[in-house]
Motif scaffolding. Structure first.
Motif, PDB file in Angstrom:
ATOM      1  N   GLU A  27       0.832  -1.219   0.000  1.00 32.36           N
ATOM      2  CA  GLU A  27       0.000   0.000   0.000  1.00 32.36           C
ATOM      3  C   GLU A  27       0.860   1.260   0.000  1.00 32.36           C
ATOM      4  OE1 GLU A  27      -3.167   0.548   2.838  1.00 32.36           O
ATOM      5  OE2 GLU A  27      -3.700  -1.574   2.711  1.00 32.36           O
ATOM      6  N   TRP A  28       1.907   1.233   0.823  1.00 35.16           N
ATOM      7  CA  TRP A  28       2.790   2.410   0.886  1.00 35.16           C
ATOM      8  C   TRP A  28       3.536   2.603  -0.437  1.00 35.16           C
ATOM      9  CZ3 TRP A  28       2.685   6.415   3.881  1.00 35.16           C
ATOM     10  CH2 TRP A  28       2.162   6.319   5.169  1.00 35.16           C
ATOM     11  N   SER A  29       3.924   1.490  -1.063  1.00 36.92           N
ATOM     12  CA  SER A  29       4.630   1.606  -2.347  1.00 36.92           C
ATOM     13  C   SER A  29       3.724   2.292  -3.359  1.00 36.92           C
ATOM     14  CB  SER A  29       5.011   0.223  -2.880  1.00 36.92           C
ATOM     15  OG  SER A  29       5.912  -0.378  -2.008  1.00 36.92           O
ATOM     16  N   LYS A  30       2.453   1.901  -3.367  1.00 40.98           N
ATOM     17  CA  LYS A  30       1.504   2.514  -4.300  1.00 40.98           C
ATOM     18  C   LYS A  30       1.342   4.006  -3.976  1.00 40.98           C
ATOM     19  CE  LYS A  30      -3.185   2.273  -6.110  1.00 40.98           C
ATOM     20  NZ  LYS A  30      -3.311   3.721  -6.061  1.00 40.98           N
ATOM     21  N   TYR A  31       1.253   4.311  -2.703  1.00 39.39           N
ATOM     22  CA  TYR A  31       1.092   5.698  -2.258  1.00 39.39           C
ATOM     23  C   TYR A  31       2.234   6.581  -2.809  1.00 39.39           C
ATOM     24  CZ  TYR A  31       1.266   9.603   1.088  1.00 39.39           C
ATOM     25  OH  TYR A  31       1.337  10.850   1.659  1.00 39.39           O
ATOM     26  N   PHE A  32       3.458   6.087  -2.675  1.00 34.66           N
ATOM     27  CA  PHE A  32       4.600   6.892  -3.147  1.00 34.66           C
ATOM     28  C   PHE A  32       4.695   6.896  -4.674  1.00 34.66           C
ATOM     29  CE2 PHE A  32       6.257   5.941   1.245  1.00 34.66           C
ATOM     30  CZ  PHE A  32       6.164   7.246   1.695  1.00 34.66           C
ATOM     31  N   ARG A  33       4.330   5.772  -5.308  1.00 32.03           N
ATOM     32  CA  ARG A  33       4.343   5.735  -6.783  1.00 32.03           C
ATOM     33  C   ARG A  33       3.354   6.739  -7.334  1.00 32.03           C
ATOM     34  NH1 ARG A  33       4.697   0.272  -6.527  1.00 32.03           N
ATOM     35  NH2 ARG A  33       2.469   0.032  -6.875  1.00 32.03           N
ATOM     36  N   ASP A  34       2.168   6.826  -6.679  1.00 33.52           N
ATOM     37  CA  ASP A  34       1.151   7.783  -7.126  1.00 33.52           C
ATOM     38  C   ASP A  34       1.652   9.223  -7.018  1.00 33.52           C
ATOM     39  OD1 ASP A  34      -0.484   5.696  -7.661  1.00 33.52           O
ATOM     40  OD2 ASP A  34      -1.820   5.965  -5.944  1.00 33.52           O
ATOM     41  N   LYS A  35       2.643   9.435  -6.191  1.00 37.63           N
ATOM     42  CA  LYS A  35       3.214  10.782  -6.062  1.00 37.63           C
ATOM     43  C   LYS A  35       4.353  11.004  -7.048  1.00 37.63           C
ATOM     44  CE  LYS A  35       1.857  11.772  -1.377  1.00 37.63           C
ATOM     45  NZ  LYS A  35       0.781  12.610  -1.909  1.00 37.63           N
ATOM     46  N   GLY A  36       4.595   9.995  -7.887  1.00 40.40           N
ATOM     47  CA  GLY A  36       5.580  10.179  -8.963  1.00 40.40           C
ATOM     48  C   GLY A  36       6.969   9.660  -8.630  1.00 40.40           C
ATOM     49  N   HIS A  37       7.126   8.973  -7.487  1.00 39.23           N
ATOM     50  CA  HIS A  37       8.443   8.440  -7.139  1.00 39.23           C
ATOM     51  C   HIS A  37       8.537   6.975  -7.542  1.00 39.23           C
ATOM     52  CE1 HIS A  37       8.742  12.097  -4.910  1.00 39.23           C
ATOM     53  NE2 HIS A  37       7.850  11.740  -4.006  1.00 39.23           N
ATOM     54  N   ALA A  38       9.765   6.508  -7.763  1.00 39.91           N
ATOM     55  CA  ALA A  38       9.956   5.055  -7.911  1.00 39.91           C
ATOM     56  C   ALA A  38      10.073   4.489  -6.498  1.00 39.91           C
ATOM     57  CB  ALA A  38      11.233   4.784  -8.702  1.00 39.91           C
ATOM     58  N   THR A  39       9.658   3.242  -6.305  1.00 40.76           N
ATOM     59  CA  THR A  39       9.746   2.656  -4.952  1.00 40.76           C
ATOM     60  C   THR A  39      10.245   1.217  -5.029  1.00 40.76           C
ATOM     61  OG1 THR A  39       7.517   1.733  -4.933  1.00 40.76           O
ATOM     62  CG2 THR A  39       7.745   3.972  -4.123  1.00 40.76           C
ATOM     63  N   LEU A  40      10.792   0.782  -3.915  1.00 38.69           N
ATOM     64  CA  LEU A  40      11.274  -0.595  -3.802  1.00 38.69           C
ATOM     65  C   LEU A  40      11.300  -0.951  -2.324  1.00 38.69           C
ATOM     66  CD1 LEU A  40      12.535  -2.775  -5.687  1.00 38.69           C
ATOM     67  CD2 LEU A  40      14.767  -1.783  -5.145  1.00 38.69           C
ATOM     68  N   ALA A  41      10.839  -2.162  -2.006  1.00 37.18           N
ATOM     69  CA  ALA A  41      10.930  -2.633  -0.621  1.00 37.18           C
ATOM     70  C   ALA A  41      12.206  -3.449  -0.493  1.00 37.18           C
ATOM     71  CB  ALA A  41       9.723  -3.498  -0.273  1.00 37.18           C
ATOM     72  N   ILE A  42      13.012  -3.161   0.512  1.00 35.36           N
ATOM     73  CA  ILE A  42      14.279  -3.893   0.680  1.00 35.36           C
ATOM     74  C   ILE A  42      14.520  -4.275   2.138  1.00 35.36           C
ATOM     75  CG2 ILE A  42      15.367  -2.694  -1.283  1.00 35.36           C
ATOM     76  CD1 ILE A  42      17.135  -1.270   0.932  1.00 35.36           C
ATOM     77  N   ASP A  43      15.492  -5.148   2.310  1.00 36.92           N
ATOM     78  CA  ASP A  43      15.996  -5.485   3.639  1.00 36.92           C
ATOM     79  C   ASP A  43      17.517  -5.390   3.519  1.00 36.92           C
ATOM     80  OD1 ASP A  43      17.121  -6.843   5.758  1.00 36.92           O
ATOM     81  OD2 ASP A  43      15.962  -8.673   5.491  1.00 36.92           O
ATOM     82  N   ALA A  44      18.038  -4.246   3.952  1.00 41.62           N
ATOM     83  CA  ALA A  44      19.475  -3.995   3.759  1.00 41.62           C
ATOM     84  C   ALA A  44      20.333  -4.969   4.558  1.00 41.62           C
ATOM     85  CB  ALA A  44      19.815  -2.559   4.142  1.00 41.62           C
ATOM     86  N   ASN A  45      19.790  -5.485   5.655  1.00 42.86           N
ATOM     87  CA  ASN A  45      20.548  -6.423   6.487  1.00 42.86           C
ATOM     88  C   ASN A  45      20.854  -7.706   5.733  1.00 42.86           C
ATOM     89  OD1 ASN A  45      21.363  -5.504   8.908  1.00 42.86           O
ATOM     90  ND2 ASN A  45      19.653  -6.312  10.099  1.00 42.86           N
ATOM     91  N   SER A  46      19.825  -8.297   5.134  1.00 36.53           N
ATOM     92  CA  SER A  46      20.039  -9.569   4.429  1.00 36.53           C
ATOM     93  C   SER A  46      20.373  -9.336   2.958  1.00 36.53           C
ATOM     94  CB  SER A  46      18.787 -10.437   4.519  1.00 36.53           C
ATOM     95  OG  SER A  46      17.798  -9.942   3.640  1.00 36.53           O
ATOM     96  N   GLY A  47      20.043  -8.153   2.445  1.00 37.63           N
ATOM     97  CA  GLY A  47      20.334  -7.844   1.043  1.00 37.63           C
ATOM     98  C   GLY A  47      19.151  -8.043   0.110  1.00 37.63           C
ATOM     99  N   THR A  48      18.012  -8.499   0.649  1.00 33.21           N
ATOM    100  CA  THR A  48      16.837  -8.708  -0.212  1.00 33.21           C
ATOM    101  C   THR A  48      16.437  -7.400  -0.905  1.00 33.21           C
ATOM    102  OG1 THR A  48      16.063 -10.364   1.347  1.00 33.21           O
ATOM    103  CG2 THR A  48      14.444  -9.559  -0.236  1.00 33.21           C
ATOM    104  N   GLY A  49      16.305  -7.468  -2.213  1.00 35.72           N
ATOM    105  CA  GLY A  49      15.858  -6.295  -2.985  1.00 35.72           C
ATOM    106  C   GLY A  49      16.978  -5.366  -3.408  1.00 35.72           C
ATOM    107  N   VAL A  50      18.155  -5.494  -2.785  1.00 32.25           N
ATOM    108  CA  VAL A  50      19.229  -4.524  -3.029  1.00 32.25           C
ATOM    109  C   VAL A  50      19.716  -4.563  -4.484  1.00 32.25           C
ATOM    110  CG1 VAL A  50      21.609  -3.902  -2.370  1.00 32.25           C
ATOM    111  CG2 VAL A  50      19.896  -4.411  -0.608  1.00 32.25           C
ATOM    112  N   LYS A  51      19.713  -5.755  -5.080  1.00 33.34           N
ATOM    113  CA  LYS A  51      20.223  -5.855  -6.458  1.00 33.34           C
ATOM    114  C   LYS A  51      19.288  -5.158  -7.459  1.00 33.34           C
ATOM    115  CE  LYS A  51      18.328 -10.456  -7.570  1.00 33.34           C
ATOM    116  NZ  LYS A  51      16.984  -9.969  -7.263  1.00 33.34           N
ATOM    117  N   ASP A  52      18.059  -4.858  -7.049  1.00 31.31           N
ATOM    118  CA  ASP A  52      17.119  -4.196  -7.966  1.00 31.31           C
ATOM    119  C   ASP A  52      17.221  -2.669  -7.939  1.00 31.31           C
ATOM    120  OD1 ASP A  52      16.101  -6.714  -8.624  1.00 31.31           O
ATOM    121  OD2 ASP A  52      14.732  -6.682  -6.906  1.00 31.31           O
ATOM    122  N   ILE A  53      18.044  -2.140  -7.026  1.00 29.76           N
ATOM    123  CA  ILE A  53      18.112  -0.681  -6.854  1.00 29.76           C
ATOM    124  C   ILE A  53      18.598   0.012  -8.134  1.00 29.76           C
ATOM    125  CG2 ILE A  53      19.276   1.192  -5.603  1.00 29.76           C
ATOM    126  CD1 ILE A  53      19.199  -0.587  -3.100  1.00 29.76           C
ATOM    127  N   ALA A  54      19.669  -0.524  -8.733  1.00 22.81           N
ATOM    128  CA  ALA A  54      20.237   0.130  -9.921  1.00 22.81           C
ATOM    129  C   ALA A  54      19.201   0.208 -11.041  1.00 22.81           C
ATOM    130  CB  ALA A  54      21.472  -0.632 -10.394  1.00 22.81           C
TER     131      ALA A  54
END
Ligand code: G4P
Length: 299
Positions: A70-97
């Motif tokens: 829901e929060w990702s949609k909220y920020f996308r609707d405001k024109g930002h790109a979004t991504l959910a990550i877990d910096a500790n384990s690295g989940t999602g980090v490879k998609d940042i670039a």
């Protein structure tokens, strides 16, 4: 990291980030997925308005997956790109670039059309203390680097951290002050460990966060602490005190005379919440933005 923010520090932090914006293409704004609104700097839109923004919902491992969507949609609707990550384990980090590149698609395409080889996207990570900036930078760097706050005379010694030929990151993040002028955000920041709880009374923080927990996760709370007659929402502070008292009794937090030691009960609740022992939980929803003084969106 504990930082005392005074008007002079805020002005300096703002100026330092504005200086760094000249060097980069994209701002990476790091938020705590459990409190995406409360963990936002109140002036972020104003400070970074000149650059496109990728919002990372960090600590997604501790947050409620549906709410993160829901929060990702909220920020996308405001024109930002979004991504959910877990910096500790690295989940999602490879998609940042890739996400950062999406924001610059037109610019990159123009470079390609002119026969130029697009250069890596240059980015700056910004966020409040404890949101996970150093953890993320270290993960992207693939090693531990000493990350310090800015000191006067900053940008000179800065290095670029290179990641896979697509992303270059400034090695010093932009540290921004939290939304502490809003009391609700203050309690949520303390509950998640973003600000030191001894700045506030621990029992008050627990009672406050109980309102969020009962509203969003009543059955889970009732089950974990054996709570009976839990209402759908806590109407006032007294109702929250009653619930904390029940938790204290259940967990044997008693002082002399059989009275509940509220600080002890609060400590247990907050420790278990932060460690994810209650399950993955998000304390605020996008439709609450603007409900309380100081939380109004600036966009
Ligand atoms: P900062 O540079 O923005 O100030 O934050 P930092 O990276 O130091 O991270 C603050 C704390 O948050 C660290 O815990 C770190 O391990 C934790 N953290 C960062 N990213 C994640 C994440 O994606 N998931 C989870 N679960 N935790 C994350 P710490 O050093 O152990 O501090 P503390 O837990 O003792 O407060």
């Amino acid at each position: 990291m504990t930082i005392q923010w005074f008007p002079g520090h805020m002005t300096r932090a703002k100026r330092q980030i504005e200086e760094k914006l000249k060097l980069i293409d994209v701002v990476i704004e790091l938020l705590d997925a459990r409190i995406p609104q409360s963990s936002r700097n109140p002036m972020i839109d104003e400070i970074t308005s000149s650059k496109p923004r990728l919002i990372l919902l960090n600590k997604a491992d501790l947050a409620d997956g549906d709410m993160t969507a829901e929060w990702s949609k909220y920020f996308r609707d405001k024109g930002h790109a979004t991504l959910a990550i877990d910096a500790n384990s690295g989940t999602g980090v490879k998609d940042i670039a890739g996400k950062a590149k999406e924001l610059l698609q037109e610019k990159i395409q123009r470079q390609i059309d002119k026969g130029m080889k697009p250069r890596p996207v240059r980015a700056l990570i910004v966020g409040i203390p404890n949101v996970g900036k150093s953890t993320l930078i270290n993960r992207i760097a693939g090693r531990n680097i000493a990350i310090t706050g800015d000191r006067p005379g900053v940008t000179k010694g800065q290095q670029w951290i290179k990641s896979g030929g697509e992303l270059e990151l400034l090695d010093t993040p932009g540290i921004l002050w939290p939304r502490f002028e809003d009391p609700i955000a203050g309690f949520r920041l303390a509950a998640t460990g973003a600000i030191k709880e001894d700045l506030l009374h621990i029992d008050e923080v627990a009672c406050f966060v109980l309102r969020d927990l009962v509203k969003h996760y009543g059955p889970v709370l009732a089950e974990r602490y054996g709570l009976t007659d839990l209402p759908a929402e806590l109407a006032d502070m007294q109702a929250a005190i009653d619930v904390l008292e029940q938790i204290g009794r259940r967990r044997g937090c008693l002082s002399g005379g059989g009275h509940v030691d509220f600080d002890k009960a609060a400590g247990i609740l907050l420790r278990e919440l932060r460690a994810g022992k209650l399950g993955r939980m998000t304390l605020e929803a996008p439709d609450e933005v603007g409900d309380t003084p100081g939380t109004k969106s600036t966009e």
